[in-house]
Motif scaffolding. Structure first.
Motif, mmCIF file in Angstrom:
data_model
loop_
_atom_site.group_PDB
_atom_site.id
_atom_site.type_symbol
_atom_site.label_atom_id
_atom_site.label_comp_id
_atom_site.label_asym_id
_atom_site.label_seq_id
_atom_site.Cartn_x
_atom_site.Cartn_y
_atom_site.Cartn_z
ATOM 1 N N GLU A 52 0.643 -0.836 -0.123
ATOM 2 C CA GLU A 52 -0.029 0.104 0.057
ATOM 3 C C GLU A 52 0.838 1.277 -0.009
ATOM 4 O OE1 GLU A 52 -3.140 0.159 2.831
ATOM 5 O OE2 GLU A 52 -3.638 -1.979 2.757
ATOM 6 N N LEU A 53 2.184 1.230 0.779
ATOM 7 C CA LEU A 53 2.914 2.284 0.902
ATOM 8 C C LEU A 53 3.596 2.511 -0.509
ATOM 9 C CD1 LEU A 53 4.563 1.743 4.225
ATOM 10 C CD2 LEU A 53 2.930 3.509 3.588
ATOM 11 N N LEU A 54 3.779 1.367 -1.141
ATOM 12 C CA LEU A 54 4.426 1.678 -2.458
ATOM 13 C C LEU A 54 3.459 2.226 -3.509
ATOM 14 C CD1 LEU A 54 6.154 -1.810 -2.989
ATOM 15 C CD2 LEU A 54 7.226 0.409 -2.610
ATOM 16 N N CYS A 55 2.109 2.126 -3.267
ATOM 17 C CA CYS A 55 1.199 2.416 -4.436
ATOM 18 C C CYS A 55 1.161 3.936 -3.879
ATOM 19 C CB CYS A 55 -0.289 1.835 -3.996
ATOM 20 S SG CYS A 55 -0.412 0.144 -4.864
ATOM 21 N N ARG A 56 1.034 4.417 -2.743
ATOM 22 C CA ARG A 56 1.060 5.890 -2.531
ATOM 23 C C ARG A 56 2.312 6.357 -2.957
ATOM 24 N NH1 ARG A 56 0.093 6.819 3.809
ATOM 25 N NH2 ARG A 56 -1.687 5.696 4.244
ATOM 26 N N SER A 57 3.605 5.791 -2.997
ATOM 27 C CA SER A 57 4.414 6.401 -3.708
ATOM 28 C C SER A 57 4.533 6.531 -5.121
ATOM 29 C CB SER A 57 5.702 5.495 -3.350
ATOM 30 O OG SER A 57 6.977 5.812 -3.883
ATOM 31 N N ALA A 58 3.899 5.645 -5.694
ATOM 32 C CA ALA A 58 3.740 5.655 -7.277
ATOM 33 C C ALA A 58 2.795 6.891 -7.417
ATOM 34 C CB ALA A 58 2.787 4.172 -7.788
ATOM 35 N N GLU A 59 1.912 6.863 -6.798
ATOM 36 C CA GLU A 59 0.746 8.009 -6.995
ATOM 37 C C GLU A 59 1.314 9.302 -6.864
ATOM 38 O OE1 GLU A 59 -2.507 7.370 -4.224
ATOM 39 O OE2 GLU A 59 -2.994 5.758 -5.331
ATOM 40 N N GLU A 60 2.109 9.726 -5.744
ATOM 41 C CA GLU A 60 2.790 10.757 -5.582
ATOM 42 C C GLU A 60 4.236 11.109 -6.596
ATOM 43 O OE1 GLU A 60 4.123 13.930 -2.211
ATOM 44 O OE2 GLU A 60 2.293 12.307 -2.068
ATOM 45 N N TYR A 61 4.946 10.192 -6.727
ATOM 46 C CA TYR A 61 6.391 10.345 -7.426
ATOM 47 C C TYR A 61 6.086 9.791 -9.029
ATOM 48 C CZ TYR A 61 7.841 11.353 -2.817
ATOM 49 O OH TYR A 61 7.645 11.940 -1.494
ATOM 50 N N GLY A 62 5.236 8.785 -9.190
ATOM 51 C CA GLY A 62 5.276 8.259 -10.524
ATOM 52 C C GLY A 62 5.994 6.966 -10.400
ATOM 53 N N PHE A 63 5.649 6.159 -11.622
ATOM 54 C CA PHE A 63 6.556 5.037 -11.515
ATOM 55 C C PHE A 63 8.278 4.948 -11.831
ATOM 56 C CE2 PHE A 63 2.169 3.527 -11.970
ATOM 57 C CZ PHE A 63 2.157 2.474 -10.935
ATOM 58 N N THR A 64 8.469 6.065 -12.361
ATOM 59 C CA THR A 64 9.877 6.408 -12.627
ATOM 60 C C THR A 64 10.381 7.307 -11.457
ATOM 61 O OG1 THR A 64 9.356 8.109 -14.294
ATOM 62 C CG2 THR A 64 9.566 5.999 -15.298
ATOM 63 N N ASN A 65 11.368 6.755 -11.073
ATOM 64 C CA ASN A 65 11.939 7.650 -9.718
ATOM 65 C C ASN A 65 13.455 7.123 -9.859
ATOM 66 O OD1 ASN A 65 12.137 8.825 -7.330
ATOM 67 N ND2 ASN A 65 11.807 7.006 -5.967
ATOM 68 N N ASP A 66 14.238 8.420 -9.797
ATOM 69 C CA ASP A 66 15.681 8.161 -9.802
ATOM 70 C C ASP A 66 16.002 8.315 -8.488
ATOM 71 O OD1 ASP A 66 15.743 8.073 -12.675
ATOM 72 O OD2 ASP A 66 15.909 10.184 -12.872
ATOM 73 N N GLY A 67 17.108 7.327 -8.156
ATOM 74 C CA GLY A 67 17.730 7.315 -6.893
ATOM 75 C C GLY A 67 16.753 6.291 -5.862
ATOM 76 N N VAL A 68 16.854 6.870 -4.548
ATOM 77 C CA VAL A 68 16.400 6.084 -3.587
ATOM 78 C C VAL A 68 14.737 6.093 -3.656
ATOM 79 C CG1 VAL A 68 16.135 5.696 -0.992
ATOM 80 C CG2 VAL A 68 18.295 6.457 -2.108
ATOM 81 N N LEU A 69 14.251 4.784 -3.310
ATOM 82 C CA LEU A 69 12.908 4.781 -3.269
ATOM 83 C C LEU A 69 12.094 5.601 -2.256
ATOM 84 C CD1 LEU A 69 10.273 3.352 -3.960
ATOM 85 C CD2 LEU A 69 10.870 1.456 -2.521
#
Length: 96
Positions: A52-69
């Protein structure tokens, strides 16, 4: 035993710039809050609550994220969740 007696702590102490095998670096914090860096064991990635936290992260930052998760969640609540569940291996990473 605690974190200080664990193999993870000893590995982190001697090789502070490297992430131990089987662990993933993450950064946890909300927008206005100071973020904290952690390393979590890869088995944590498949836990339902963490997904669920990963889904929040995808919603906020998108699926392409450079660097640390990056995880958009309150750091204190994240630490309490990890401690409460107890079966997840986690370590705090000191800032450089």
């Amino acid at each position: 035993m605690g974190l200080k007696g664990s193999k993870l702590y000893k590995t982190m102490r001697h090789r502070s710039s490297l992430v131990p095998k089987g662990y993933v670096p993450i950064s946890v914090g909300m927008n206005g809050e100071t973020t904290k860096r952690f390393i979590i064991h890869t088995t944590t990635l498949s836990h339902t609550d963490f997904l669920e936290l990963l889904c929040r992260s995808a919603e906020e930052y998108g699926f392409t994220n450079d660097g640390v998760l990056r995880i958009p969640y309150e750091t204190r609540a994240f630490e309490e969740w990890m401690k409460k569940d107890g079966k997840h291996k986690m370590g705090k990473v000191k800032p450089i």
